[in-house]
Scaffold this active site. Structure first.
Site, PDB file in Angstrom:
ATOM      1  N   ASP A 150       0.826  -1.206   0.000  1.00  0.00           N
ATOM      2  CA  ASP A 150       0.000   0.000   0.000  1.00  0.00           C
ATOM      3  C   ASP A 150       0.864   1.262   0.000  1.00  0.00           C
ATOM      4  OD1 ASP A 150      -2.661   1.273   0.258  1.00  0.00           O
ATOM      5  OD2 ASP A 150      -1.745   2.089   2.058  1.00  0.00           O
ATOM      6  N   HIS A 177      -3.150  -1.439  -3.911  1.00  0.00           N
ATOM      7  CA  HIS A 177      -3.286   0.022  -4.059  1.00  0.00           C
ATOM      8  C   HIS A 177      -2.968   0.271  -5.532  1.00  0.00           C
ATOM      9  CE1 HIS A 177      -1.861   4.307  -2.943  1.00  0.00           C
ATOM     10  NE2 HIS A 177      -1.534   4.146  -4.207  1.00  0.00           N
ATOM     11  N   ASP A 303      -8.838   3.947   5.259  1.00  0.00           N
ATOM     12  CA  ASP A 303      -7.484   4.403   4.901  1.00  0.00           C
ATOM     13  C   ASP A 303      -7.018   5.489   5.879  1.00  0.00           C
ATOM     14  OD1 ASP A 303      -5.054   4.690   3.683  1.00  0.00           O
ATOM     15  OD2 ASP A 303      -5.798   5.581   1.833  1.00  0.00           O
ATOM     16  N   HIS A 307      -1.166  12.187  10.040  1.00  0.00           N
ATOM     17  CA  HIS A 307       0.097  12.916   9.891  1.00  0.00           C
ATOM     18  C   HIS A 307       0.126  14.014  10.949  1.00  0.00           C
ATOM     19  CE1 HIS A 307       1.207  10.937   6.152  1.00  0.00           C
ATOM     20  NE2 HIS A 307      -0.005  11.168   5.668  1.00  0.00           N
ATOM     21  N   GLY A 322      -2.894  11.842   2.718  1.00  0.00           N
ATOM     22  CA  GLY A 322      -3.547  11.073   3.774  1.00  0.00           C
ATOM     23  C   GLY A 322      -4.427  11.912   4.669  1.00  0.00           C
TER      24      GLY A 322
HETATM   25  O1  DOR Z   1      -3.315   9.069   1.276  1.00  0.00           O
HETATM   26  C1  DOR Z   1      -2.637   8.092   1.518  1.00  0.00           C
HETATM   27  N1  DOR Z   1      -1.903   8.017   2.641  1.00  0.00           N
HETATM   28  N2  DOR Z   1      -2.600   7.079   0.651  1.00  0.00           N
HETATM   29  C2  DOR Z   1      -1.763   6.041   0.804  1.00  0.00           C
HETATM   30  O2  DOR Z   1      -1.781   5.166  -0.023  1.00  0.00           O
HETATM   31  C3  DOR Z   1      -0.807   5.993   1.912  1.00  0.00           C
HETATM   32  C4  DOR Z   1      -1.287   6.800   3.042  1.00  0.00           C
HETATM   33  C5  DOR Z   1      -0.244   7.061   4.082  1.00  0.00           C
HETATM   34  O3  DOR Z   1       0.450   6.106   4.484  1.00  0.00           O
HETATM   35  O4  DOR Z   1      -0.148   8.184   4.566  1.00  0.00           O
END
Ligand code: DOR
EC number: 3.5.2.3
Length: 423
Positions: A150, A177, A303, A307, A322
């Site tokens: 992923d 993915h 998902d 962060h 993300g």
């Molecule tokens: O938006 C995303 N964040 N898509 C991903 O495939 C990975 C994920 C992340 O790990 O932050």
């Protein structure tokens, strides 16, 4: 340890049940009716939905390696608060979960600090670098429930085919993915009118669809169970629908952000709406909603990708992809899909509990007698505004802040014990 959940509307998609009933739990197991005594805990679920514990099969817990973003403790606390009793965690940690020791580490930390069940997903290739296969059988034996690179999809079709041949033999799904790197290269949002207006480099729908087509072809050929992660385009939905008709062993998921938001959410360069795959156009949102309603899309998964504030508080081009999803998922499913008549509560619960359990081969997802008492209670009328400051997750990166949601989890029960309650 005796518990009775009384007076609720019990929904168990495994047997198509949707009716008023009481649920009896003894020593963490759902059991036959028994007489209550003074040691019995009673939960009054009048006006509430009593459903199998929800399972989010696409979560980033970030431990080991990125504990500033999330830990197993905080991520599973967020899961409990969101009504989930289980999460499958993606391997893009540091180090990458590409060997049995990391899988064992995650299981150990989950046993020590996890508030919900944690099901680790192993990497397909070493370091998710796409060069050579990881030790899949060894990781399966250590408890990996599926394999995925992923975030860093396997671009080498020969390697993906080999991975599928092994996974077919091991009886575990490959989670893909779908992103063709040369088409996506450098893109930061959906390619279309909005990206032109904002002057941002786009990721075309074809970047996803080319890989969906490739992986469907490989799954049909190898017979390997293939699960397509976070479907975002109308073309992907059509490809999966057609493949299922032909008997291809493919399943698919969609996230709450992809069935709710369009690329309009990126206006003002809102980095909380920067996600991969990107938020798409109106016709795509419509298509994934139709895919959910007609069963093409089997699962709703978040998902959840936390962060830190500093990482997201930069220019749009530089921010990581993300957004967090665990604590808004149920509210979005009920507000956007159930109250609007797109899904029945039974269908919604199937996509949030039964189907993820079946796809991952987890012994959960039902309220049948003899099952482990992982149970979620949802108040379909409870209304609240999303306030990221209330999140148990370390990640506050949500594009839904301030949005009013109706239909929220109020109690989460794991193995018969209350791990989250608001009543
Ligand atoms: O938006 C995303 N964040 N898509 C991903 O495939 C990975 C994920 C992340 O790990 O932050």
């Amino acid at each position: 340890m005796k518990l009775i959940i009384k007076g609720g509307r019990v929904i168990d998609p495994a047997v198509g049940k949707d009716e008023p009933a009481d649920i009896y739990v003894r020593d963490g197991i759902i059991c036959a009716r028994f007489a209550e005594d003074e040691d019995t805990q009673i939960i009054d679920a009048t006006g509430k939905l009593v459903v199998p514990g929800l399972i989010d099969m696409h979560v980033h817990l970030r431990e080991p390696g990125y504990e500033a973003k999330e830990t197993i403790a905080t991520g599973t606390a967020a899961a409990a608060r969101g009504g989930f009793t289980g999460v499958a965690c993606m391997p893009n940690t540091d180090p990458v979960a590409d060997n049995r020791f990391i899988i064992e580490f995650i299981n150990k930390r989950a046993a020590e600090e996890g508030q919900v069940n944690v099901y680790p997903i192993g990497a397909i290739t070493r370091g998710s670098r796409g060069g050579e296969l990881a030790e899949l059988a060894d990781m399966r034996d250590a408890g990996a429930v599926a394999f995925s690179d992923d975030g860093r999809p396997v671009s080498d079709a020969g390697l993906m085919r080999r991975a599928m041949q092994y996974c077919k033999m091991l009886g575990v799904p490959v989670i893909s993915h779908c992103e063709e790197q040369t088409l996506a290269a450098g893109g930061v949002m959906h390619e279309g009118y909005q990206s032109t207006i904002l002057g941002l480099k786009g990721i075309p729908a074809s970047a996803e669809e080319v890989m969906v087509a490739r992986d469907i072809i490989l799954a049909s050929e190898t017979g390997c169970p293939l699960h397509i992660a976070h479907v975002s385009t109308a073309g992907s939905v059509a490809l999966i629908r057609e493949a299922k008709k032909r008997g291809c062993p493919v399943t698919a998921e969609v996230t709450p952000h992809h069935f709710t938001l369009t690329d309009q959410a990126v206006t003002h360069y809102n980095t909380a709406a920067k996600v991969n795959p990107p938020l798409r156009g109106e016709a795509d949102v419509q298509a994934v909603r139709e895919g959910l309603a007609d069963g093409t899309l089997d699962v709703i998964a978040t998902d959840h990708a936390p962060h830190t504030y500093d990482e997201k508080n930069v220019e749009f081009d530089l921010a990581p992809f993300g957004l967090v999803g665990l604590e808004t998922a149920v509210g979005l499913v009920w507000t956007e899909l159930v109250h609007t008549g797109i899904l029945t509560p039974l269908q919604a619960v199937a996509k949030l509990a039964l189907h993820p359990a079946r796809i991952l081969g987890i012994d959960r997802g039902t309220l049948a007698e003899g099952s482990v008492a992982d149970i979620t209670v949802i108040d379909p009328l409870l209304t609240r505004q999303v306030d990221p400051e209330q999140f148990a997750s370390k990640g506050k990166n949500t594009p839904f802040a301030g949005r009013t949601l109706q239909g929220l989890p109020v109690i989460t029960i794991r193995s018969g014990a209350c791990i989250y309650t608001t009543i």
